[in-house]
Design a protein around this motif. Structure first.
Motif, mmCIF file in Angstrom:
data_model
loop_
_atom_site.group_PDB
_atom_site.id
_atom_site.type_symbol
_atom_site.label_atom_id
_atom_site.label_comp_id
_atom_site.label_asym_id
_atom_site.label_seq_id
_atom_site.Cartn_x
_atom_site.Cartn_y
_atom_site.Cartn_z
ATOM 1 N N CYS A 26 15.861 -0.660 28.680
ATOM 2 C CA CYS A 26 16.516 0.492 29.283
ATOM 3 C C CYS A 26 15.822 1.779 28.856
ATOM 4 O O CYS A 26 15.481 1.939 27.678
ATOM 5 N N PRO A 27 15.600 2.709 29.788
ATOM 6 C CA PRO A 27 14.930 3.970 29.437
ATOM 7 C C PRO A 27 15.822 4.909 28.626
ATOM 8 O O PRO A 27 15.336 5.830 27.983
ATOM 9 N N GLU A 28 17.132 4.679 28.658
ATOM 10 C CA GLU A 28 18.046 5.524 27.901
ATOM 11 C C GLU A 28 18.124 5.029 26.449
ATOM 12 O O GLU A 28 17.835 3.869 26.169
ATOM 13 N N PRO A 29 18.541 5.899 25.515
ATOM 14 C CA PRO A 29 18.734 5.435 24.131
ATOM 15 C C PRO A 29 19.814 4.361 24.084
ATOM 16 O O PRO A 29 20.900 4.534 24.639
ATOM 17 N N VAL A 30 19.504 3.228 23.486
ATOM 18 C CA VAL A 30 20.457 2.119 23.398
ATOM 19 C C VAL A 30 20.727 1.840 21.929
ATOM 20 O O VAL A 30 19.820 1.503 21.169
ATOM 21 N N ARG A 31 21.973 1.974 21.546
ATOM 22 C CA ARG A 31 22.347 1.755 20.152
ATOM 23 C C ARG A 31 23.537 0.812 20.100
ATOM 24 O O ARG A 31 24.547 1.063 20.757
ATOM 25 N N PRO A 32 23.462 -0.248 19.326
ATOM 26 C CA PRO A 32 24.619 -1.146 19.212
ATOM 27 C C PRO A 32 25.748 -0.446 18.465
ATOM 28 O O PRO A 32 25.524 0.478 17.688
ATOM 29 N N VAL A 33 26.967 -0.899 18.706
ATOM 30 C CA VAL A 33 28.111 -0.293 18.029
ATOM 31 C C VAL A 33 28.115 -0.611 16.538
ATOM 32 O O VAL A 33 28.760 0.081 15.752
ATOM 33 N N LEU A 34 27.394 -1.639 16.156
ATOM 34 C CA LEU A 34 27.367 -2.058 14.753
ATOM 35 C C LEU A 34 26.103 -2.865 14.492
ATOM 36 O O LEU A 34 25.650 -3.615 15.352
ATOM 37 N N PHE A 35 25.537 -2.692 13.307
ATOM 38 C CA PHE A 35 24.441 -3.552 12.861
ATOM 39 C C PHE A 35 24.803 -4.077 11.479
ATOM 40 O O PHE A 35 25.247 -3.327 10.608
ATOM 41 N N ILE A 36 24.644 -5.377 11.289
ATOM 42 C CA ILE A 36 24.873 -6.009 9.988
ATOM 43 C C ILE A 36 23.515 -6.404 9.427
ATOM 44 O O ILE A 36 22.776 -7.176 10.044
ATOM 45 N N SER A 37 23.167 -5.864 8.264
ATOM 46 C CA SER A 37 21.868 -6.148 7.660
ATOM 47 C C SER A 37 21.784 -7.615 7.245
ATOM 48 O O SER A 37 22.811 -8.309 7.170
ATOM 49 N N PRO A 38 20.583 -8.120 6.970
ATOM 50 C CA PRO A 38 20.455 -9.524 6.562
ATOM 51 C C PRO A 38 21.328 -9.908 5.369
ATOM 52 O O PRO A 38 21.734 -11.062 5.241
ATOM 53 N N MET A 39 21.640 -8.951 4.494
ATOM 54 C CA MET A 39 22.478 -9.244 3.337
ATOM 55 C C MET A 39 23.946 -8.885 3.562
ATOM 56 O O MET A 39 24.762 -8.984 2.640
ATOM 57 N N ALA A 221 21.577 -4.599 28.177
ATOM 58 C CA ALA A 221 21.966 -5.108 29.488
ATOM 59 C C ALA A 221 22.945 -4.158 30.168
ATOM 60 O O ALA A 221 22.841 -3.894 31.377
ATOM 61 N N ALA A 222 23.902 -3.604 29.397
ATOM 62 C CA ALA A 222 24.868 -2.658 29.963
ATOM 63 C C ALA A 222 24.160 -1.391 30.427
ATOM 64 O O ALA A 222 24.489 -0.820 31.478
ATOM 65 N N CYS A 223 23.169 -0.958 29.651
ATOM 66 C CA CYS A 223 22.414 0.241 30.010
ATOM 67 C C CYS A 223 21.619 0.010 31.294
ATOM 68 O O CYS A 223 21.599 0.862 32.190
ATOM 69 N N LEU A 224 20.970 -1.131 31.395
ATOM 70 C CA LEU A 224 20.204 -1.443 32.605
ATOM 71 C C LEU A 224 21.113 -1.479 33.831
ATOM 72 O O LEU A 224 20.716 -1.067 34.927
ATOM 73 N N GLU A 225 22.329 -1.981 33.647
ATOM 74 C CA GLU A 225 23.282 -2.025 34.753
ATOM 75 C C GLU A 225 23.662 -0.612 35.183
ATOM 76 O O GLU A 225 23.778 -0.331 36.390
#
Length: 236
Positions: A26-39, A221-225
């Motif tokens: 997606c050409p727009e900034p896409v940021r997930p609502v949450l990221f969980i690090s490997p630890m 995917a939501a951004c592309l839509e």
């Protein structure tokens, strides 16, 4: 001879050699609502998702873990990042994460990773429930990359927001299953998870080498839509 030469040229042509490229971004900034690090540390975006100045939680974690700021992450740096997070969870400074501290992590630090949701109602026809459908599927202690063998729809718990499909990254570090996670076990888990993220054994992971989390894929995917819908409106 001439036919063989023509066949060879055809096979070597860009049309014949073309393969499916990377999925559209997606050409727009896409940021997930949450990221969980490997630890297991949660990172949430700062600012609204549609704010151009909002940060990327995945990048924020990477920049934090990259201690020497050389643009790549090593196993030693991931272990140190784990040490730092372990210290924040070890409230009594005993050198172990006990059940109440793991519970506090699940309830207060990263409540989004909870595995068990309300069970679905019985079928309308009164038939027996499908136990395999109702019960969350057990996950391996060392989760694979979501894009390498495990489908995105199979991610559960923290795996929905992480590189690896590990439902509870903190509890999963309890290698001897004695309900007490030591700093050494946490460090060993960090080394294991780095190996999962580095199947080519490059020993140094750049930001571009990291896989996308299921949450990132869904956001893209939501951004592309949205972009597709805007394009349709312009054509009307």
């Amino acid at each position: 001879m001439r036919q063989a030469l023509l066949l060879a040229l055809l096979l070597a042509s860009p049309v014949a050699a073309r393969r499916d490229g990377p999925p559209p971004v997606c050409p727009e900034p896409v940021r997930p609502v949450l990221f969980i690090s490997p630890m297991g540390e949660p990172f949430r975006p700062k600012g609204a998702n549609d704010d151009p100045g909002a940060d990327d939680p995945v990048r924020r974690w990477f920049d934090q873990a990259d201690r020497n700021k050389d643009g790549v992450l090593t196993v030693g740096e991931l272990m140190l990042d784990g040490d730092r997070f372990f210290a924040t969870l070890d409230k009594d400074k005993s050198g172990e994460l006990l059940p109440d501290e793991v519970s506090a992590y699940e309830q207060d630090v990263a409540p989004e990773i909870r595995l068990y949701q309300r069970r679905p109602e019985r079928p309308a026809d009164g038939g027996a429930k499908d136990d395999d459908r109702d019960r969350p599927r057990p996950a391996k202690r060392r989760g694979g990359r979501p894009g390498a063998g495990a489908g995105y729809d199979g991610a559960i718990g923290a795996g929905r927001y992480a590189f690896l499909n590990i439902p509870n990254p903190v509890a999963a570090a309890d290698s001897d299953l004695n309900r007490a996670i030591t700093a050494q076990e946490f460090r060993a888990a960090a080394a294991d998870r780095f190996a999962d993220l580095d199947p080519q054994q490059t020993k140094a992971l750049s930001f571009a080498q990291l896989p996308k989390t299921p949450a990132q894929v869904a956001a893209n995917a939501a951004c592309l839509e949205r972009v597709k819908e805007k394009a349709k409106e312009k054509r009307r």
